[in-house]
Design a protein around this motif. Sequence first.
Motif, PDB file in Angstrom:
ATOM      1  N   ARG A  44      19.224 -12.190   2.880  1.00  0.00           N
ATOM      2  CA  ARG A  44      20.469 -11.591   2.906  1.00  0.00           C
ATOM      3  C   ARG A  44      19.824  -9.909   3.313  1.00  0.00           C
ATOM      4  N   SER A  45      20.201  -9.679   4.253  1.00  0.00           N
ATOM      5  CA  SER A  45      19.800  -8.062   4.046  1.00  0.00           C
ATOM      6  C   SER A  45      20.404  -7.438   3.997  1.00  0.00           C
ATOM      7  N   ASP A  46      22.288  -8.222   4.479  1.00  0.00           N
ATOM      8  CA  ASP A  46      23.159  -7.904   4.023  1.00  0.00           C
ATOM      9  C   ASP A  46      23.678  -6.958   2.826  1.00  0.00           C
ATOM     10  N   LEU A  47      23.068  -7.529   1.671  1.00  0.00           N
ATOM     11  CA  LEU A  47      23.128  -7.301  -0.054  1.00  0.00           C
ATOM     12  C   LEU A  47      22.265  -5.787   0.049  1.00  0.00           C
ATOM     13  N   LEU A  48      21.677  -5.781   1.050  1.00  0.00           N
ATOM     14  CA  LEU A  48      21.043  -4.073   0.787  1.00  0.00           C
ATOM     15  C   LEU A  48      21.612  -2.969   1.843  1.00  0.00           C
ATOM     16  N   ALA A  49      21.476  -2.316   0.580  1.00  0.00           N
ATOM     17  CA  ALA A  49      21.444  -0.338   0.970  1.00  0.00           C
ATOM     18  C   ALA A  49      21.272   0.675   1.228  1.00  0.00           C
ATOM     19  N   LEU A  50      20.622   0.926   2.751  1.00  0.00           N
ATOM     20  CA  LEU A  50      19.560   1.700   2.441  1.00  0.00           C
ATOM     21  C   LEU A  50      20.422   3.232   1.450  1.00  0.00           C
ATOM     22  N   GLN A  51      19.022   3.715   0.861  1.00  0.00           N
ATOM     23  CA  GLN A  51      19.522   5.160  -0.174  1.00  0.00           C
ATOM     24  C   GLN A  51      19.109   5.928  -0.136  1.00  0.00           C
ATOM     25  N   ASP A  52      17.818   6.508   0.405  1.00  0.00           N
ATOM     26  CA  ASP A  52      16.936   7.963   0.332  1.00  0.00           C
ATOM     27  C   ASP A  52      15.618   6.766   0.963  1.00  0.00           C
ATOM     28  N   PHE A 102      32.273   1.672  -8.662  1.00  0.00           N
ATOM     29  CA  PHE A 102      31.413   1.286  -8.422  1.00  0.00           C
ATOM     30  C   PHE A 102      30.958   0.993  -7.215  1.00  0.00           C
ATOM     31  N   ALA A 103      32.421   0.927  -6.568  1.00  0.00           N
ATOM     32  CA  ALA A 103      31.979   0.013  -5.167  1.00  0.00           C
ATOM     33  C   ALA A 103      31.206   1.600  -4.286  1.00  0.00           C
ATOM     34  N   SER A 104      31.989   2.842  -4.743  1.00  0.00           N
ATOM     35  CA  SER A 104      31.056   3.660  -4.044  1.00  0.00           C
ATOM     36  C   SER A 104      29.481   3.400  -3.693  1.00  0.00           C
ATOM     37  N   ALA A 105      28.420   3.362  -5.338  1.00  0.00           N
ATOM     38  CA  ALA A 105      27.455   3.351  -5.482  1.00  0.00           C
ATOM     39  C   ALA A 105      26.588   2.452  -4.922  1.00  0.00           C
ATOM     40  N   LEU A 106      27.363   1.197  -3.845  1.00  0.00           N
ATOM     41  CA  LEU A 106      26.911   0.689  -3.076  1.00  0.00           C
ATOM     42  C   LEU A 106      26.616   1.106  -1.585  1.00  0.00           C
ATOM     43  N   VAL A 107      27.922   1.636  -1.239  1.00  0.00           N
ATOM     44  CA  VAL A 107      27.981   2.334   0.161  1.00  0.00           C
ATOM     45  C   VAL A 107      25.891   2.654   0.304  1.00  0.00           C
ATOM     46  N   GLY A 108      25.924   2.841   1.381  1.00  0.00           N
ATOM     47  CA  GLY A 108      24.574   2.649   2.251  1.00  0.00           C
ATOM     48  C   GLY A 108      24.697   4.789   2.477  1.00  0.00           C
ATOM     49  N   ARG A 109      23.441   5.459   2.519  1.00  0.00           N
ATOM     50  CA  ARG A 109      24.296   6.805   2.562  1.00  0.00           C
ATOM     51  C   ARG A 109      22.739   7.300   3.996  1.00  0.00           C
ATOM     52  N   PRO A 110      24.357   7.473   4.855  1.00  0.00           N
ATOM     53  CA  PRO A 110      24.014   7.823   6.484  1.00  0.00           C
ATOM     54  C   PRO A 110      22.446   9.178   6.366  1.00  0.00           C
ATOM     55  N   GLY A 111      22.187   9.624   7.162  1.00  0.00           N
ATOM     56  CA  GLY A 111      21.427  10.287   7.560  1.00  0.00           C
ATOM     57  C   GLY A 111      20.170  10.505   6.493  1.00  0.00           C
ATOM     58  N   VAL A 112      19.023   9.749   6.009  1.00  0.00           N
ATOM     59  CA  VAL A 112      18.730   9.290   5.262  1.00  0.00           C
ATOM     60  C   VAL A 112      16.706  10.202   6.222  1.00  0.00           C
ATOM     61  N   ILE A 113      16.867  11.483   5.294  1.00  0.00           N
ATOM     62  CA  ILE A 113      15.265  11.833   5.806  1.00  0.00           C
ATOM     63  C   ILE A 113      13.857  11.345   4.588  1.00  0.00           C
ATOM     64  N   PRO A 114      12.728  12.021   5.744  1.00  0.00           N
ATOM     65  CA  PRO A 114      12.268  11.706   4.566  1.00  0.00           C
ATOM     66  C   PRO A 114      11.798  13.320   3.421  1.00  0.00           C
ATOM     67  N   VAL A 115      11.218  12.868   2.368  1.00  0.00           N
ATOM     68  CA  VAL A 115      11.505  14.200   1.330  1.00  0.00           C
ATOM     69  C   VAL A 115      10.524  13.277   0.653  1.00  0.00           C
ATOM     70  N   MET A 116       8.668  14.736   1.202  1.00  0.00           N
ATOM     71  CA  MET A 116       7.912  14.856   0.368  1.00  0.00           C
ATOM     72  C   MET A 116       7.574  15.910  -0.161  1.00  0.00           C
ATOM     73  N   PRO A 117       8.051  16.298  -1.903  1.00  0.00           N
ATOM     74  CA  PRO A 117       7.210  17.590  -2.598  1.00  0.00           C
ATOM     75  C   PRO A 117       5.653  18.354  -2.423  1.00  0.00           C
ATOM     76  N   GLU A 118       5.706  19.289  -2.662  1.00  0.00           N
ATOM     77  CA  GLU A 118       4.771  19.849  -2.373  1.00  0.00           C
ATOM     78  C   GLU A 118       4.563  21.253  -3.949  1.00  0.00           C
ATOM     79  N   PRO A 119       3.845  20.470  -4.234  1.00  0.00           N
ATOM     80  CA  PRO A 119       2.977  22.016  -5.340  1.00  0.00           C
ATOM     81  C   PRO A 119       3.274  23.438  -4.964  1.00  0.00           C
TER      82      PRO A 119
END
Length: 278
Positions: free
Chosen positions: A165-173, A246-263
Motif C-alpha cells: 500500500r504505497s498510498d499509506l506513505l507520504a514523503l517528508q524529506d 494529527f491529520a496534518s502530520a500525515l501530509v506529504g511535504r512538497p518540494g523536497v530537496i536533498p540535504v547534506m550537512p558539511e563540517p
Amino acid sequence: MTKVRDFVVPPSLQAHAEAWLDGGERMTEAAPKLAASVMLLREKQHRPTVFMLRRVPSMAFAASMWVFPGGGTDPRDAEVDVPWAGPSPVEWSRAMGLPQDVAQAVVIAAVREVFEECGVLLAGPSSDSVVGDVTGEGWRADRAALVDHTLAFAELLRRRRLVLRSDLLALQDHWITPRMEPKRYDTWFFVARLPDGQQADDDTTEADLSEWVDPAALLRDAADGKARVLPPTIVQLENLAAAVSFASALVGRPGVIPVMPEPHRTADGIVLRTILAD
C-alpha cells in the motif's frame, strides 16, 4: 527559500570532521547507500506520537542514537513484478526525481524495513484494506527470513496474497550523510499512520529500547543531553512537533530537496553546516 542551520558534531565524528577539514580533498569519499526511514505515527490527544528505536551501542552507524525504523535498500526491492496498490513506481519516480526502479526500491525498502524492525506491515489484501494482526509465529518467521535475505519482500507479498500500500506513505524529506563520514546513507524520510489492529514492537537486534515518543519531549531530552539524536531526526521531530493536528502530520511535504550537512569551522568549534528548505 533556504536557510542555513548549524548542528553540533557528535563526539564520535569529531576526528572525522577535523581530518576532513584538514585535507578532505585527499580523503576517500564513501559512496552513500540508498535507504529509507519511516516515521510511524499514532494519535494521542489529537497530536502525533512517533515510534522510535534506540540503536545498540555496538552499531557501526548512529550507535546509541534514537532513530525511526528504516534501513538500506535490497537489490531485490527493484524487482519488476511486485504486488502494488497506490501511487505507482512511475508516480513516485516523478515525485522523488529518481529513475523508476530506484524510486520503487526506496518505497519498498520503507515498507519492508518497518515490517522487519517493528512488525508493522503497510500492505493489505486489496487496494482499500490493510492486513490486521501480524504477530503470529508465521509472521515472525517471515520477518526473520527478510532480515537474513532468504526471502524477498515481493515474494512475501505474493505468497500472502497481499499488495503493498504505497498510498499509506507520504514523503517528508531527503538527507545524505556528510561526505566526511566513513559510512554514509542517502536516506528518504516518509511518514505513515499505524494501521488499525497492528502493534509496533522492538523485536530487532539493532535496538535496545523502543518507545512511542512525544516529538517535543524527545527534542527537550536531546537539548538537555539526555538523548542522542542526529540532525535529520531532529528536523523531522521538529516538523512533527509543529504539526497543528494529527491529520496534518500525515501530509506529504512538497518540494523536497536533498540535504547534506558539511563540517565547518566557527569561532566556537566545528559544526555541521546545513542548508534547509525554509
